[in-house]
Design a protein around this motif. Structure first.
Motif, short mmCIF file in Angstrom:
data_model
loop_
_atom_site.label_atom_id
_atom_site.label_comp_id
_atom_site.label_asym_id
_atom_site.label_seq_id
_atom_site.Cartn_x
_atom_site.Cartn_y
_atom_site.Cartn_z
N ASP A 67 0.81 -1.22 0.00
CA ASP A 67 0.00 0.00 0.00
C ASP A 67 0.85 1.27 0.00
O ASP A 67 0.56 2.23 -0.72
CB ASP A 67 -0.93 0.01 1.22
N ARG A 68 1.89 1.29 0.84
CA ARG A 68 2.70 2.49 0.94
C ARG A 68 3.43 2.77 -0.36
O ARG A 68 3.49 3.92 -0.83
CB ARG A 68 3.69 2.36 2.09
N TYR A 69 3.98 1.73 -0.96
CA TYR A 69 4.67 1.91 -2.24
C TYR A 69 3.69 2.29 -3.35
O TYR A 69 4.02 3.06 -4.25
CB TYR A 69 5.45 0.65 -2.61
N ARG A 109 -9.65 -0.71 -3.84
CA ARG A 109 -8.41 -0.06 -3.40
C ARG A 109 -7.93 0.94 -4.45
O ARG A 109 -7.50 2.05 -4.12
CB ARG A 109 -7.34 -1.11 -3.13
N LEU A 110 -8.03 0.57 -5.72
CA LEU A 110 -7.60 1.48 -6.78
C LEU A 110 -8.48 2.72 -6.82
O LEU A 110 -7.99 3.83 -7.04
CB LEU A 110 -7.60 0.75 -8.13
N ASP A 111 -9.78 2.55 -6.59
CA ASP A 111 -10.68 3.71 -6.55
C ASP A 111 -10.31 4.64 -5.40
O ASP A 111 -10.31 5.86 -5.55
CB ASP A 111 -12.13 3.24 -6.40
N GLU A 112 -10.01 4.05 -4.24
CA GLU A 112 -9.62 4.87 -3.08
C GLU A 112 -8.34 5.64 -3.36
O GLU A 112 -8.21 6.82 -3.02
CB GLU A 112 -9.44 3.97 -1.85
N LEU A 113 -7.39 4.96 -3.98
CA LEU A 113 -6.11 5.60 -4.28
C LEU A 113 -6.29 6.72 -5.30
O LEU A 113 -5.71 7.81 -5.17
CB LEU A 113 -5.13 4.54 -4.81
N ARG A 114 -7.11 6.47 -6.30
CA ARG A 114 -7.35 7.49 -7.32
C ARG A 114 -8.04 8.72 -6.70
O ARG A 114 -7.69 9.86 -7.02
CB ARG A 114 -8.21 6.92 -8.44
N THR A 115 -9.02 8.48 -5.82
CA THR A 115 -9.70 9.59 -5.15
C THR A 115 -8.71 10.42 -4.34
O THR A 115 -8.76 11.65 -4.34
CB THR A 115 -10.80 9.05 -4.23
#
Length: 446
Positions: A67-69, A109-115
């Protein structure tokens, strides 16, 4: 994921790195520098990060970055080599997300990261152009300089970008939605005033109507009613010769805004009536269902129970009809419709029945995009509890609504919260009322 997918993800990560001119050690140094820049320093050596990068890119059993990377890579690839933010299709950022998906990361997770990255873009004053790929940004800039060079590909990308911003509602505050929309709204205005190719005018007007409608809603939510009215007028004009269901969408959004910014319900009623007429003439059954549901709410607020029940019946008939090929199938759902059933029962029926409708609706409204609607439904559920003589239980619900309204800046939820607080004043000497008041004032200023 198949065995083939992971190698594709690894190859994509390697291609992105090489395109930036980075060796394995070079990317490791960039990651460490970005972590320090973000205030999250990595207590590891360049050699250690380099080995980790190599494990992502190996052709034999590549691993998914942690997650951090992922966050650090997203920040690195969200900017082009010349420092411009670019998150749209065809960008390095979009390719990174494809690679992470191939390597096994979940869509959620990808949606959260993009947001999160969209929030970062608006923190820095970026706008919707960041949601366009580099080639589309160039093509749009070219079209603005020479409108005769506007093409279908640019219009499709603009439409997709407006949809992306719409998808951020509930995840980012409305002030950020305004920042994201501002460049595309201005682009639409300039292009509509120019001599664009005639065959592209209908598509341009459709994109403009969508952008102006969303911008009008955002302006309302941030309490700029004058700007909101002007944007809805532009949306109505742009959508005037579009398909009927699109005009209905504009009218419905305008009606809801008008309901909370204009005294009485007459002005909202006229817009709802226009929406129903257009929805009935259009090809979207989903839009028709939403228009009938809104018609039911207006009738219930006016005390016209028979009319409200009839409109609800039509809404359910539409929702349960065959919607294959519907051009707007996700615009309205059964969960939303249960909320309208609750409003109808709250005004012209049984508050216990209304409470159950609201509870079922709120339970189903789980997506980030539905956070604003969930807060509205839950404040209505609290209103039903007050009428059922359960004020403390109502207050428990309202705490969550305050948090949601504070995070999104949702004006309708705030209006309902203040109304509920007023209805609870009979219990103002209770400790739980003081707690609610403190929370409301601390989060929203009272």
């Amino acid at each position: 994921m198949s065995a083939y997918d992971r190698p594709v993800g690894a190859a994509t990560l390697k291609r992105l790195r090489l395109a930036r001119g980075w060796s394995l050690a070079g990317l490791a140094r960039a990651i460490i520098a970005k972590a320090a820049e973000l205030g999250q320093p990595l207590d590891v050596s360049v050699a250690s990060v380099q080995r980790t990068v190599a494990r992502w890119e190996t052709g034999k059993g590549p691993i998914l970055p942690g997650d951090r990377y992922q966050l650090l890579l997203a920040h690195l690839y969200a900017r082009t080599a010349d420092g411009q933010t670019s998150l749209g299709a065809g960008s390095d950022f979009a390719e990174l997300f494809d690679a992470l998906g191939y390597l096994g990361e979940s869509e959620r997770r990808l949606d959260e990261l993009r947001t999160l990255l969209v929030k970062t873009a608006t923190d820095g004053g970026g706008g919707l152009l960041a949601l366009l790929g580099p080639s589309t940004q160039l093509a749009l800039s070219t079209a603005l300089a020479d409108p005769s060079r506007l093409d279908e590909e640019v219009l499709a990308a603009m439409c997709l970008a407006v949809g992306d911003v719409n998808g951020q509602v509930g995840s980012v505050p409305f002030v950020r939605v305004q920042l994201l929309l501002a460049p595309i709204v201005e682009s639409c205005r300039r292009l509509l005033d120019a001599a664009v190719p005639e065959p592209l005018l209908p598509s341009l007007r459709a994109v403009a109507a969508q952008a102006y409608t969303l911008a009008g809603r955002a302006a309302f939510e941030t309490r700029d009613d004058e700007a909101s009215r002007a944007l809805y007028a532009e949306a109505t004009a742009a959508g005037g010769i579009s398909s009927p269901w699109r005009r209905a969408v504009v009218h419905m959004s305008h009606a809801l805004v008008t309901l909370y910014s204009t005294p009485g319900i007459e002005a909202a009623q006229r817009l709802v009536d226009a929406a129903v007429r257009d929805a009935r003439a259009g090809e979207s059954v989903t839009v028709r269902a939403r228009a009938h549901a809104l018609q039911a709410e207006i009738a219930a607020r006016a005390g016209a129970e028979r009319h409200a029940r009839a409109a609800l019946a039509l809404a359910w008939y539409d929702m349960d009809s065959d919607r294959d090929g519907d051009p707007a199938p996700t615009l309205f759902s059964h969960a939303h419709l249960r909320g309208f059933e609750g409003v109808t029962s709250l005004y012209v029926g049984d508050p216990a029945e209304a409470h159950d409708y609201f509870a079922r609706s709120a339970e189903a409204l789980k997506a980030p995009r539905e956070r604003v609607q969930r807060a509205i439904v839950t404040t209505d559920q609290a209103a039903a509890r007050i009428r059922l003589d359960a004020p403390e239980s109502a207050a428990e619900l309202l705490h969550g609504c305050i948090d949601a309204a504070s995070a999104t800046g949702g004006r309708v939820a705030l209006i309902r919260l203040r109304r509920a607080r007023s209805e609870l004043r009979a219990w103002r000497r209770e400790d739980w009322f003081a707690d609610l008041d403190d929370h409301l004032i601390g989060s929203l200023g009272g």
